[in-house]
Design a protein around this motif. Structure first.
Motif, short mmCIF file in Angstrom:
data_model
loop_
_atom_site.label_atom_id
_atom_site.label_comp_id
_atom_site.label_asym_id
_atom_site.label_seq_id
_atom_site.Cartn_x
_atom_site.Cartn_y
_atom_site.Cartn_z
N LYS A 14 0.85 -1.19 0.00
CA LYS A 14 0.00 0.00 0.00
C LYS A 14 0.89 1.24 0.00
CE LYS A 14 -4.00 1.74 2.50
NZ LYS A 14 -4.91 1.52 3.63
N VAL A 15 0.45 2.28 -0.68
CA VAL A 15 1.16 3.56 -0.64
C VAL A 15 0.46 4.43 0.40
CG1 VAL A 15 1.84 5.60 -1.93
CG2 VAL A 15 1.85 3.37 -3.05
N MET A 16 1.25 4.87 1.38
CA MET A 16 0.71 5.70 2.46
C MET A 16 1.47 7.02 2.50
SD MET A 16 0.12 2.74 5.31
CE MET A 16 -0.99 3.74 6.26
N GLU A 17 1.14 7.88 3.45
CA GLU A 17 1.82 9.17 3.59
C GLU A 17 3.32 9.00 3.75
OE1 GLU A 17 0.63 12.11 6.52
OE2 GLU A 17 -1.46 11.74 5.95
N GLU A 18 3.72 7.99 4.54
CA GLU A 18 5.13 7.74 4.82
C GLU A 18 5.87 7.20 3.60
OE1 GLU A 18 2.69 5.94 6.41
OE2 GLU A 18 2.48 7.08 8.25
N GLY A 19 5.13 6.66 2.64
CA GLY A 19 5.71 6.04 1.46
C GLY A 19 5.15 4.65 1.28
N PRO A 20 5.76 3.83 0.41
CA PRO A 20 5.29 2.47 0.19
C PRO A 20 5.43 1.63 1.46
CG PRO A 20 6.82 3.13 -1.53
CD PRO A 20 6.88 4.18 -0.47
N VAL A 21 4.40 0.83 1.74
CA VAL A 21 4.40 -0.08 2.89
C VAL A 21 4.10 -1.48 2.39
CG1 VAL A 21 3.26 -0.66 5.07
CG2 VAL A 21 3.66 1.74 4.48
N LEU A 22 4.89 -2.46 2.82
CA LEU A 22 4.71 -3.86 2.46
C LEU A 22 4.56 -4.69 3.72
CD1 LEU A 22 7.54 -4.29 -0.20
CD2 LEU A 22 5.11 -3.88 -0.63
N ALA A 23 3.68 -5.69 3.68
CA ALA A 23 3.57 -6.69 4.74
C ALA A 23 3.97 -8.03 4.13
CB ALA A 23 2.16 -6.76 5.29
N VAL A 24 4.96 -8.67 4.73
CA VAL A 24 5.51 -9.93 4.23
C VAL A 24 5.41 -10.98 5.33
CG1 VAL A 24 7.59 -11.04 3.33
CG2 VAL A 24 7.14 -8.64 2.81
N SER A 25 4.95 -12.18 4.97
CA SER A 25 4.92 -13.27 5.93
C SER A 25 5.86 -14.37 5.45
CB SER A 25 3.51 -13.82 6.12
OG SER A 25 3.07 -14.49 4.97
N PHE A 26 6.44 -15.09 6.39
CA PHE A 26 7.31 -16.22 6.05
C PHE A 26 7.49 -17.10 7.27
CE2 PHE A 26 10.01 -12.75 7.41
CZ PHE A 26 10.96 -13.34 8.23
#
Length: 85
Positions: A14-26
């Protein structure tokens, strides 16, 4: 010590105010063991293999020009279970 990393999945981007945000699971297989300077185990068990499920939330630091150093961990969660071999 990390033995293996598996089931890497991009959960959300998602692109937010802070910049691109990613959620990764592993998942990882790892041994949790802390030793003192003498090599004695002070925490954990060097013979116990754990399976750990991680979720990391990362944000791109817009002020960092080096793309290899620009991702910062905003949040993480970890849940472990003993791996029976």
């Amino acid at each position: 010590m990390v033995l293996d990393v598996d089931n890497v999945d991009l959960v959300m981007g998602k692109v937010m105010e802070e910049g691109p945000v990613l959620a990764v699971s592993f998942q990882s297989q790892q041994i949790m063991c802390l030793r003192n300077k003498k090599g004695e185990v002070v925490e954990g068990d060097p013979s116990k293999v754990l399976r750990v499920q991680y979720v990391w939330v990362l944000c791109r630091d817009q002020t960092e020009l080096d793309s290899r150093a620009a991702w910062r961990i905003l949040d993480l969660s970890a849940q472990s279970t003993e791996q029976l071999v």
